[in-house]
Motif scaffolding. Sequence first.
Motif, PDB file in Angstrom:
ATOM      1  N   ARG B 159       0.828  -1.212   0.000  1.00  0.00           N
ATOM      2  CA  ARG B 159       0.000   0.000   0.000  1.00  0.00           C
ATOM      3  C   ARG B 159       0.856   1.253   0.000  1.00  0.00           C
ATOM      4  O   ARG B 159       0.485   2.272  -0.583  1.00  0.00           O
ATOM      5  CB  ARG B 159      -0.904   0.040   1.231  1.00  0.00           C
ATOM      6  N   GLU B 160       1.983   1.183   0.657  1.00  0.00           N
ATOM      7  CA  GLU B 160       2.879   2.340   0.711  1.00  0.00           C
ATOM      8  C   GLU B 160       3.405   2.636  -0.694  1.00  0.00           C
ATOM      9  O   GLU B 160       3.496   3.796  -1.102  1.00  0.00           O
ATOM     10  CB  GLU B 160       4.035   2.073   1.677  1.00  0.00           C
ATOM     11  N   LEU B 181      -7.300   8.335   0.192  1.00  0.00           N
ATOM     12  CA  LEU B 181      -8.116   7.253   0.740  1.00  0.00           C
ATOM     13  C   LEU B 181      -8.909   6.567  -0.373  1.00  0.00           C
ATOM     14  O   LEU B 181      -9.082   5.350  -0.383  1.00  0.00           O
ATOM     15  CB  LEU B 181      -9.070   7.839   1.787  1.00  0.00           C
ATOM     16  N   THR B 192     -12.580  10.498  10.288  1.00  0.00           N
ATOM     17  CA  THR B 192     -12.647  11.674  11.157  1.00  0.00           C
ATOM     18  C   THR B 192     -11.334  11.867  11.912  1.00  0.00           C
ATOM     19  O   THR B 192     -11.160  12.833  12.607  1.00  0.00           O
ATOM     20  CB  THR B 192     -13.819  11.534  12.151  1.00  0.00           C
ATOM     21  N   THR B 193     -10.424  10.901  11.768  1.00  0.00           N
ATOM     22  CA  THR B 193      -9.166  11.011  12.496  1.00  0.00           C
ATOM     23  C   THR B 193      -8.045  11.447  11.549  1.00  0.00           C
ATOM     24  O   THR B 193      -8.249  11.614  10.357  1.00  0.00           O
ATOM     25  CB  THR B 193      -8.792   9.653  13.101  1.00  0.00           C
ATOM     26  N   ILE B 195      -5.593   9.720  10.609  1.00  0.00           N
ATOM     27  CA  ILE B 195      -4.900   8.486  10.308  1.00  0.00           C
ATOM     28  C   ILE B 195      -4.073   8.558   9.026  1.00  0.00           C
ATOM     29  O   ILE B 195      -2.963   8.029   8.964  1.00  0.00           O
ATOM     30  CB  ILE B 195      -5.913   7.305  10.278  1.00  0.00           C
ATOM     31  N   VAL B 198      -0.762  10.263   9.644  1.00  0.00           N
ATOM     32  CA  VAL B 198       0.194   9.395  10.317  1.00  0.00           C
ATOM     33  C   VAL B 198       0.795   8.412   9.313  1.00  0.00           C
ATOM     34  O   VAL B 198       1.999   8.163   9.303  1.00  0.00           O
ATOM     35  CB  VAL B 198      -0.491   8.640  11.481  1.00  0.00           C
ATOM     36  N   TYR B 199      -0.064   7.898   8.441  1.00  0.00           N
ATOM     37  CA  TYR B 199       0.400   6.917   7.459  1.00  0.00           C
ATOM     38  C   TYR B 199       1.384   7.549   6.473  1.00  0.00           C
ATOM     39  O   TYR B 199       2.459   7.010   6.219  1.00  0.00           O
ATOM     40  CB  TYR B 199      -0.803   6.342   6.700  1.00  0.00           C
ATOM     41  N   ARG B 202       4.835   8.113   7.842  1.00  0.00           N
ATOM     42  CA  ARG B 202       5.772   6.994   7.839  1.00  0.00           C
ATOM     43  C   ARG B 202       6.389   6.785   6.447  1.00  0.00           C
ATOM     44  O   ARG B 202       7.574   6.535   6.316  1.00  0.00           O
ATOM     45  CB  ARG B 202       5.081   5.720   8.306  1.00  0.00           C
TER      46      ARG B 202
END
Lengths: 447, 230
Positions: B159-160, B181, B192-193, B195, B198-199, B202
């Motif tokens: 996925r990265e 997304l 709503t976060t 996330i 953060v992904y 990385r």
Amino acid sequence: MAIGLFGAFVFALFGYVYWSTASYVRSRLDSVISAEWKSLQKIYDASGREGLAKSIQARISDEHSQDSLYLLTTPSYAFIVGNLKVWPPSLVGSDGWQNFQVQEWRPGASGPPMLRATVGRLSNGDHLLVGKDINDLDLFARNIKTALGWGVALIFVLAVAAAVSVTRRTVGRIESINATSRAIMQGGPDKRIPIRGTGDEWDRVAENLNSMLDRIEILMREVRQVSDNVAHDLRTPLSRLRGRLEKAYHRARDSHEDQTLIGDAIANLDSVLSIFSSITRIAQIEAKAQKIGFRAVNITETLNDVVELYDAAAEERGMHLSFIGNERIFVTCDRDLIFDAVANLVDNAIKYGHEGGHVVVEVAESADGVAFITVADDGPGIPAAEHQNVFKRFYRLEPSRHAAGNGLGLSLVAAVANLHGTRIEVVDNRPGLKVRLLFPPKLTMAA
Amino acid sequence: MRTGHRQILVVEDDQETAGQLADSLTLNGYQVNLAASGSDALALGLSTDYAVITMDRMLPDTDGIAVMQNLRERGVGTPVLIISALGEIDDRVRGLRAGGDDYLTKPFSFLELLARVEALARRSDTVIKETVLRVGDLELDLMSRTAKRRGRHVSLLPREFQLLEYLVRNEGRVVSRAMLLQRVWDLHFDPTTNIIDVYVGRVRRKVDDSQAYPLIHTVRGVGYCLRVPS
């Protein structure tokens, strides 16, 4: 209508009882007469007119056969022996079964009695009449009729009494339900239908209506709670927004400061909008026409994606997020919704877990072919008493009331589970919390 | 500067929203035509060759999707960005992406809208067929699904790699979180976060840490942009 039908039935029944009793008694009588005639014929065949006359004489004088008729005459109907003195004129020249009346028989009686006899010719041409007085039979029949008549009358009285009492009881119970309904419409849903404790159908109806009212009351309380919470959760970002805009309005223009204030105001507005979209999204899932957008999904792959997406977030919090699930498991579902639901569970597990903690996502199939997803953490967990409450809209445990999040995540999980017919199990992971989604067997498919 | 024609049709019946859209698109170098109804939109869409059409779903005379289908039936292949009101994402809207179109839910930020329009406009004039993508010293091998920076292997999860490929394909353009997304995870809801941040954080560490220059840049309030610093 019902009474008429019932009456006709009772009449038919009693009529049948009367008719069958009367005809039975009559046929018994006929067979007795017929047997007597035959035995006299035998006597005649054995010992001639003399012997027969003697036998008849003997029977007449026997006091047990006072209701029996005997008459033996010559071929020209001249009297030989018998307790009838004259061959009845109506019977001259006829044979077989006869009903007739003779005035001289039993002179004391009022009116000529009814007689029944069989008439026949002996081998020398003599006429033999054997019969019975059937007045007693008529009397018997009349007694039956009277008894049956009283029976019918009694049954009708009882039926009417029962109908009146049942109707009054029914109307009474309906009236008590009506009264309660009116009280609820005028006052509030706190009234209940009285239960008499007789355990009959009416009590059961009342119990069911009462538990329905209990449920409605709970739902109403929840709706009120939700709107209170919406108001509370929206008021916080909205009042901050207002404060910031007011501050920006009153201060001297400074493009850098202004930009910060406006940026913060937009962030506040976004959090309001996100609450709205969460609410509408849950409402949409709840109102979703069943199974639109459902297709066969390899949930092992989907959950792997969730875990991969959240891996970085877990790492950031110093937590270990791991995934157990090797085989391909196919489930008929809406991939987006399952992703979202599991993502919410994982998000919570990471948010409320402690540093260095573990979150394990597992997907497996039980021996009886039911797919299930488990999200387990070793964080502080939730008191058992709260396990079912966490799925309510805007419900937040007191300690997290002011933490990030809008308290809608688990409501979304519940809505998604409900749409899929999935059972949610919340158990203590000792320590931590374990949430399991069990798919119904029909959604799980052989890989 | 971007190539290709820059003419856009904005179909929106609310005057204020239409004005705001036109202003912000004009500011970014587009020429904007406005249509306030489905019939106007159809007439303009048939007579002019636009780069992108933005179409409000709720029009006074018809559904924006019906106008779009009507244009398609008459041979107009212009990419369409359907804008729908909050909470009406149904399967018809979801299916738009399969046809090379896109959707956005109200309310949206103009930066998000711009990012979408840019992506759609580009798609209408270029198709990349290479098997190796290069940006600066970053090299993506689409066949072996591996990435190298300055010739050194960068270890990425599947996925990265997909995420990085999407950023590379949109080099120099802003890509929003919601777009990531949708394109990388095929998910059609707003998390709503934070996330995604953060992904991406990385992925950025893997790609940019201890390199001569950073490639992945945060665009405040929208998302990310991959580019070689000038």
